[in-house]
Design a protein around this motif. Structure first.
Motif, PDB file in Angstrom:
ATOM      1  N   ARG A   1       7.925  -5.658  -0.197  1.00 63.21           N
ATOM      2  CA  ARG A   1       9.117  -5.313  -0.965  1.00 63.21           C
ATOM      3  C   ARG A   1       8.914  -5.627  -2.452  1.00 63.21           C
ATOM      4  O   ARG A   1       9.292  -4.860  -3.320  1.00 63.21           O
ATOM      5  CB  ARG A   1      10.325  -6.082  -0.403  1.00 63.21           C
ATOM      6  CG  ARG A   1      11.666  -5.460  -0.760  1.00 63.21           C
ATOM      7  CD  ARG A   1      12.789  -5.872   0.172  1.00 63.21           C
ATOM      8  NE  ARG A   1      12.761  -7.285   0.511  1.00 63.21           N
ATOM      9  CZ  ARG A   1      12.639  -7.742   1.758  1.00 63.21           C
ATOM     10  NH1 ARG A   1      12.548  -6.922   2.760  1.00 63.21           N
ATOM     11  NH2 ARG A   1      12.623  -9.044   1.998  1.00 63.21           N
ATOM     12  N   GLN A   2       8.266  -6.764  -2.738  1.00 68.62           N
ATOM     13  CA  GLN A   2       7.970  -7.111  -4.140  1.00 68.62           C
ATOM     14  C   GLN A   2       7.092  -6.045  -4.786  1.00 68.62           C
ATOM     15  O   GLN A   2       7.314  -5.629  -5.922  1.00 68.62           O
ATOM     16  CB  GLN A   2       7.254  -8.462  -4.199  1.00 68.62           C
ATOM     17  CG  GLN A   2       8.141  -9.651  -3.899  1.00 68.62           C
ATOM     18  CD  GLN A   2       7.332 -10.935  -3.729  1.00 68.62           C
ATOM     19  OE1 GLN A   2       6.133 -10.946  -3.959  1.00 68.62           O
ATOM     20  NE2 GLN A   2       8.010 -11.994  -3.316  1.00 68.62           N
ATOM     21  N   LEU A   3       6.074  -5.599  -4.039  1.00 69.12           N
ATOM     22  CA  LEU A   3       5.173  -4.576  -4.596  1.00 69.12           C
ATOM     23  C   LEU A   3       5.908  -3.245  -4.771  1.00 69.12           C
ATOM     24  O   LEU A   3       5.686  -2.522  -5.754  1.00 69.12           O
ATOM     25  CB  LEU A   3       3.965  -4.394  -3.676  1.00 69.12           C
ATOM     26  CG  LEU A   3       2.957  -5.555  -3.697  1.00 69.12           C
ATOM     27  CD1 LEU A   3       2.022  -5.489  -2.498  1.00 69.12           C
ATOM     28  CD2 LEU A   3       2.156  -5.540  -5.004  1.00 69.12           C
TER      29      LEU A   3
ATOM     30  N   GLU B   1       6.160   2.665  -7.763  1.00 69.49           N
ATOM     31  CA  GLU B   1       6.870   3.703  -7.006  1.00 69.49           C
ATOM     32  C   GLU B   1       6.038   4.042  -5.771  1.00 69.49           C
ATOM     33  O   GLU B   1       4.826   4.297  -5.881  1.00 69.49           O
ATOM     34  CB  GLU B   1       7.055   4.940  -7.883  1.00 69.49           C
ATOM     35  CG  GLU B   1       7.940   5.992  -7.240  1.00 69.49           C
ATOM     36  CD  GLU B   1       8.051   7.254  -8.110  1.00 69.49           C
ATOM     37  OE1 GLU B   1       8.244   8.316  -7.532  1.00 69.49           O
ATOM     38  OE2 GLU B   1       7.903   7.127  -9.343  1.00 69.49           O
ATOM     39  N   VAL B   2       6.688   4.032  -4.615  1.00 67.14           N
ATOM     40  CA  VAL B   2       5.977   4.294  -3.353  1.00 67.14           C
ATOM     41  C   VAL B   2       6.320   5.695  -2.860  1.00 67.14           C
ATOM     42  O   VAL B   2       7.494   6.038  -2.706  1.00 67.14           O
ATOM     43  CB  VAL B   2       6.358   3.262  -2.270  1.00 67.14           C
ATOM     44  CG1 VAL B   2       5.590   3.545  -0.971  1.00 67.14           C
ATOM     45  CG2 VAL B   2       6.094   1.848  -2.750  1.00 67.14           C
ATOM     46  N   GLU B   3       5.288   6.483  -2.656  1.00 66.60           N
ATOM     47  CA  GLU B   3       5.485   7.834  -2.111  1.00 66.60           C
ATOM     48  C   GLU B   3       4.860   7.893  -0.719  1.00 66.60           C
ATOM     49  O   GLU B   3       3.710   7.475  -0.530  1.00 66.60           O
ATOM     50  CB  GLU B   3       4.794   8.849  -3.027  1.00 66.60           C
ATOM     51  CG  GLU B   3       4.911  10.287  -2.542  1.00 66.60           C
ATOM     52  CD  GLU B   3       4.013  11.238  -3.335  1.00 66.60           C
ATOM     53  OE1 GLU B   3       3.920  12.402  -2.936  1.00 66.60           O
ATOM     54  OE2 GLU B   3       3.380  10.797  -4.318  1.00 66.60           O
TER      55      GLU B   3
ATOM     56  N   ILE C   1       1.501  -0.353   2.230  1.00 64.85           N
ATOM     57  CA  ILE C   1       1.717  -0.711   0.820  1.00 64.85           C
ATOM     58  C   ILE C   1       0.770  -1.852   0.420  1.00 64.85           C
ATOM     59  O   ILE C   1       0.113  -1.803  -0.629  1.00 64.85           O
ATOM     60  CB  ILE C   1       3.198  -1.106   0.591  1.00 64.85           C
ATOM     61  CG1 ILE C   1       4.097   0.122   0.769  1.00 64.85           C
ATOM     62  CG2 ILE C   1       3.387  -1.720  -0.793  1.00 64.85           C
ATOM     63  CD1 ILE C   1       5.589  -0.194   0.782  1.00 64.85           C
ATOM     64  N   LEU C   2       0.674  -2.871   1.280  1.00 67.31           N
ATOM     65  CA  LEU C   2      -0.250  -3.980   0.993  1.00 67.31           C
ATOM     66  C   LEU C   2      -1.683  -3.472   0.911  1.00 67.31           C
ATOM     67  O   LEU C   2      -2.456  -3.876   0.036  1.00 67.31           O
ATOM     68  CB  LEU C   2      -0.157  -5.059   2.079  1.00 67.31           C
ATOM     69  CG  LEU C   2       1.171  -5.764   2.330  1.00 67.31           C
ATOM     70  CD1 LEU C   2       0.962  -6.974   3.244  1.00 67.31           C
ATOM     71  CD2 LEU C   2       1.824  -6.222   1.054  1.00 67.31           C
TER      72      LEU C   2
END
Lengths: 158, 373
Positions: free
Chosen positions: A29-31, A36-38, A102-103
């Motif tokens: 969530r921090q990252l 911006e996450v697509e 994401i990580l």
């Protein structure tokens, strides 16, 4: 300071997923607040049919199915441009697998802020090491010492 | 009497469901609901059985199915199969190798000195079958300390992550035929029906999710003499198999999880020389999800029996692929047995009508014989 070089990428999922999912989700969530996450594909859960190599005759057969969840994301980094990450996990939690992707993207590209995810690798490694230690204990405590049987002149041929 | 529609069945069925729940919770105020973790850990062999017979490695859902079905393994496996039928097939996994298993147990009854050594691991093989009455009144404190005390009593070891296979050592000595990797696509029993003859991969997959007791019963017939496998266990291993998949971006192998597997290779009677080389032992193979040793051994014995039956024709039931593979699935066989509980009012009415007609004819025949005599 923990270095990500200590663990090959092939082990990252194992180490992260050994931790409580709340830790992974908080770090992701921090990252996600920073980049911006697509979603390159929508996170999905389903099954995978697992083929096993029969060690007797070398034939392949399906031993059964495993739950799978997978996600592939792109993080927009102003400094490094878009970077991709992905995760496929033997699990059925799509939210968790997206966070793992994401990580994976952040650590794979060493984006600023990835250090917290690397720190999770270190924590996961500790948990995995403890699990490995417990499994080895099951073996070590039950190792059969046939030499001792021989010394005691017991018949162990049967 | 004609066909009669019945009113009120829905209410009765709902009542039956509530009655099941009432019995599950019959301890009332004094009771504590079973947690899934408690089922998964403390009834780990039961959970193993259900993941194996359900054909889906999901121990947590298996524990839920056990709880929901109140310990009925057949119904729990059925629930797991029903769940899997609602999920999409996400991807094709690459072939996994059991040589990478992280073992918790490995034994051989063929050799005492196997490469890497024998480790009994968690087993009741050598335990006296005496009731442990102390477990009947186990205190939470005592329960919680057992695992910790075990770990404290074991010295650190430098045991390896994985171990060589006993069959590889036998191969190196020329006692087994060389391992040739088959390129034949494996048969998917979840999508294709068994139409005989079937390939060996279909037999292995069917037995991997078979009901343990059914598999054991047919393997036992072979052991007792309706067959001639005469197995020796080259190796029986239990451990966690890493599931390795390619990374979707980089393509490098990634460990995506692990599954508990039991694997068994049995060495059977050797076969005579032919044009391909000297005589060698034959092999049978069994591997299934979870910790299920009797199942893996039974599967290995039946694999060997079926190999013989597929090649030479069956000489006994355990060598007959159709007989074995169509009768070992727990969900199939339980379903057939259970369906007899469903209303058969019309067919049975027909049976009664025919019987009465036949009785009537018999009476008439007897009467006419009596008149004639």
């Amino acid at each position: 300071m923990t270095s990500m070089n200590e663990w090959p990428r092939g082990q990252w999922l194992r180490l992260w997923s050994a931790l409580p999912s709340t830790l992974v989700r908080a770090t992701a969530r921090q990252l996600a607040e920073r980049y911006e996450v697509e979603d390159l594909e929508l996170p999905q859960s389903g099954l995978g049919l697992m083929p096993l190599s029969d060690s007797a005759l070398g034939e392949t057969y399906f031993i059964g199915e495993v739950p799978l969840a997978r996600s592939q994301v792109r993080l927009a980094s102003p400094a490094q441009g878009p970077v991709e990450g992905a995760a496929t996990l033997v699990d059925d939690r799509v939210g968790l697998v997206r966070d793992l992707a994401i990580l994976d993207a952040a650590v794979g590209a060493r984006l600023p802020g990835h250090e917290s995810a690397v720190e999770l690798l270190a924590q996961g490694a500790t948990v995995v090491a403890e699990s490995d230690h417990q499994r080895r204990a099951l073996l070590a405590a039950t190792r059969v010492d046939f030499a001792l049987l021989g010394t005691a002149e017991e018949d162990d041929d049967e | 009497m004609g066909y009669v529609a019945i009113k009120g069945g829905g209410r009765a069925i709902a009542g039956a469901e509530a009655a099941m729940e009432a019995l599950r919770c019959a301890e009332g105020e004094a009771g504590t609901p079973l947690t899934l973790a408690a089922i998964e850990q403390q009834l780990r062999l039961l959970t193993s059985r259900v993941v194996s017979e359900g054909g889906l490695y999901h121990p947590r859902l298996a524990a839920l199915a056990i709880k929901q079905m109140q310990g009925d393994t057949l119904e729990a496996a059925f629930a797991l199969r029903a769940y899997r039928s609602t999920k999409p097939r996400l991807l094709d996994l690459p072939v996994q190798e059991t040589r990478q298993m992280r073992l918790i147990r490995r034994i051989s009854s063929a050799f005492k000195d196997i490469p890497g050594g024998q480790m009994l691991g968690p087993t009741t093989d050598y335990a006296l079958r005496l009731m442990r009455l102390d477990l009947a009144d186990e205190s939470p404190e005592a329960f919680r300390s057992v695992s910790r005390r075990f770990m404290e009593g074991v010295a650190d070891s430098d045991l390896p992550d994985s171990y060589p296979k006993v069959v590889d050592a036998l191969r190196e000595e020329g006692l087994l035929p060389p391992l040739t990797r088959s390129r034949e696509a494996a048969f998917d029993i979840t999508r294709d029906p068994l139409v005989f003859p079937v390939p060996r991969s279909a037999a292995l997959a069917t037995m991997a999710r078979a009901e343990t007791g059914s598999l054991l019963a047919i393997a036992y017939s072979n052991m007792r003499g309706y067959g001639d496998v005469h197995p020796t266990i080259a190796e029986l291993r239990v451990g966690y198999l890493p599931v390795v998949l390619p990374h979707p971006v980089t393509g490098e192998p990634v460990e995506a999880g692990e599954v508990l597997v039991t694997e068994c290779e049995v060495v059977a009677m050797y076969e005579g020389a032919d044009s391909d080389g000297p005589p060698t032992f034959t092999l049978g193979y069994g591997a299934c999800f979870g910790h299920n040793e009797v199942k893996a051994i039974s599967m290995a014995i039946l694999d060997r029996a079926l190999q013989k039956g597929m090649r030479d024709g069956p000489a006994n039931p355990s060598e007959d692929p159709e007989f074995v593979l169509l009768h070992v699935d727990g969900v199939d066989s339980m379903g057939f047995a259970s369906h007899y509980k469903m209303p058969h009012y019309v067919t049975f009415q027909s049976d009664m009508d025919r019987l009465r007609t036949t009785q009537g004819k018999a009476d008439a025949a007897q009467s006419s014989q009596g008149v004639e005599s």
